[in-house]
Design an enzyme around this catalytic site. Structure first.
Site, PDB file in Angstrom:
ATOM      1  N   HIS A 110      -2.683  16.982   0.557  1.00 19.59           N
ATOM      2  CA  HIS A 110      -3.113  17.825  -0.560  1.00 19.59           C
ATOM      3  C   HIS A 110      -2.235  17.645  -1.799  1.00 19.59           C
ATOM      4  O   HIS A 110      -2.632  18.031  -2.897  1.00 19.59           O
ATOM      5  CB  HIS A 110      -3.170  19.305  -0.137  1.00 19.59           C
ATOM      6  CG  HIS A 110      -1.846  19.991  -0.052  1.00 19.59           C
ATOM      7  ND1 HIS A 110      -1.194  20.213   1.148  1.00 19.59           N
ATOM      8  CD2 HIS A 110      -1.033  20.517  -1.002  1.00 19.59           C
ATOM      9  CE1 HIS A 110      -0.055  20.848   0.918  1.00 19.59           C
ATOM     10  NE2 HIS A 110       0.071  21.051  -0.380  1.00 19.59           N
ATOM     11  N   ASP A 140      -3.413  16.844   7.205  1.00 19.87           N
ATOM     12  CA  ASP A 140      -2.850  17.008   5.864  1.00 19.87           C
ATOM     13  C   ASP A 140      -1.608  16.150   5.674  1.00 19.87           C
ATOM     14  O   ASP A 140      -0.635  16.563   5.037  1.00 19.87           O
ATOM     15  CB  ASP A 140      -2.532  18.480   5.557  1.00 19.87           C
ATOM     16  CG  ASP A 140      -2.284  18.722   4.067  1.00 19.87           C
ATOM     17  OD1 ASP A 140      -2.712  17.883   3.258  1.00 19.87           O
ATOM     18  OD2 ASP A 140      -1.637  19.730   3.731  1.00 19.87           O
ATOM     19  N   SER A 214       5.806  21.387  -0.865  1.00 17.15           N
ATOM     20  CA  SER A 214       4.853  20.692  -0.001  1.00 17.15           C
ATOM     21  C   SER A 214       5.188  19.211   0.100  1.00 17.15           C
ATOM     22  O   SER A 214       5.412  18.538  -0.910  1.00 17.15           O
ATOM     23  CB  SER A 214       3.430  20.845  -0.543  1.00 17.15           C
ATOM     24  OG  SER A 214       2.964  22.155  -0.376  1.00 17.15           O
TER      25      SER A 214
END
Length: 370
Positions: A110, A140, A214
């Site tokens: 993402h 992911d 992230s």
């Protein structure tokens, strides 16, 4: 002679009593030192610190950004922080982890999804354009490559040895302020059914993970990678601020995906072609399953392997390839780990009777739009 020995004994007792009284009086007036308040010491005699772990892992954590036009959040738009180039139009995306000396970098899908212009700023200040080498939207994870040699790859640790309460450190670029380290503990293991990914087995931690973390590293106190920071739970998800509930993809899952991304840019997974459903006590009573364990078949796709092998809606699958089936998440991981094209035995119950069939697994189709 006896009188002299008695005098020596009496004097010794008197001295010891005096010392004891002095200690008692000192503690009474000055307070007894609490063990919890004493500094924890290493063998080297210095105060406890995780600086060695950070020095070991930090050079492998990078900042990822783009000059491509992207929609920015009002909370982060216009920042001009340390950690990424200050060139006009640079937009921070997240973090990444160097996993090889020749330029492979692991991050979250993402973070770089739908972008063609991706750049990386290394810990030493060097900047590179990055190529997308592979993605796996179902976990992911994504793999980038930069044209650089002699990088500092992170050392992998085992997430399987983690226990709740272990100290962990998160390294990344939160809110684009520059590389930041936060500390916490492992709050829980094996978190799934969060609706984030198809395959979930998250490490939960209270180490602060914020927007920009992230794709960064979750390390143990030895400086080894044990997870990729991925998501947080926050009452205000638009702000992306930590409230002590963060999630990281464990290295156990990374080790399953990374070799495939390096080799072919994607992950090939086995596929039965059915939709599983958790077996609740209420459903078990209704179907009179007699305490049996397994996973219910909610839907069977008529063009899939399971249908061709005779599996139908309402069947209770109890084992796949000789391995017991305990829950939906475990069965999905189990089936996906089997190479497509391989034939496996599936055991199931129907109408109170035990059945077995042979299923030749198909390849799990990609997520729509991926």
């Amino acid at each position: 002679m006896l009188k002299r020995l008695w005098l020596i004994f009496a004097q010794t007792v008197t001295v010891c009593a005096g010392v004891g009284l002095a200690v008692v009086l000192w503690e009474h007036f000055h307070g007894s030192p609490d063990a919890a308040s004493l500094p924890v010491m290493r063998e080297s005699g210095t105060v406890l610190s995780y600086s060695e772990a950070v020095k070991k892992a930090a050079p492998a954590v990078v900042n990822i950004y783009t000059t491509q036009a992207v929609e920015e959040d009002e909370d982060t738009a216009g920042t001009n922080p340390a950690g990424i180039p200050r060139s006009s139009g640079a937009t921070p995306l997240g973090s990444g982890v160097v996993v090889s000396r020749n330029g492979f970098i692991l991050t979250n899908n993402h973070v770089i999804e739908d972008l063609t212009d991706i750049s990386v700023a290394l810990h030493d200040g060097r900047e590179f354009q990055a190529r997308r080498m592979g993605i796996d939207p179902e976990t992911d994870l994504a793999l980038l490559k930069v044209d650089a040699q002699d990088l500092s790859p992170i050392e992998f640790g085992s997430s399987d040895t983690l226990e709740v309460g272990d100290v962990v450190l998160a390294i990344g670029n939160p809110f684009n302020v520059g590389q930041t380290v936060t500390m916490g503990i492992v709050s829980a293991l094996g978190r799934h059914s969060l609706g984030l990914n198809s395959f979930e087995d998250f490490i939960q931690t209270d180490a602060a993970i914020n927007r920009g973390n992230s794709g960064g590293a979750l390390i143990n106190s030895s400086g080894q990678l044990i997870g990729i920071n991925t998501a947080i739970f926050s009452p205000d998800m638009n702000a992306g601020t930590s409230v002590g509930i963060g999630f990281a993809i464990p290295t156990r899952l990374v080790n399953e995906v990374l070799p495939a991304l390096m080799k072919s840019g994607r992950v090939r997974r086995g596929y039965l072609g059915l939709v599983p459903q958790a077996l609740t006590p209420e459903i078990a009573d209704k179907l009179k399953l007699g305490g049996r364990q397994g996973v219910l078949v909610a839907v069977v796709k008529k063009d899939a392997a399971a249908w061709a092998s005779g599996i139908r809606e309402g069947d209770l699958i109890t084992s796949v390839d000789g391995q017991p089936v305990t829950d939906v998440a475990a069965m999905m991981r189990q089936v996906s780990a089997i190479k497509p094209g391989r034939t496996v035995e599936v055991m199931f119950y129907r109408g109170g009777k035990k059945w077995r069939t042979q299923v030749t697994l198909q390849e799990r189709p990609p997520l729509k739009g991926k």
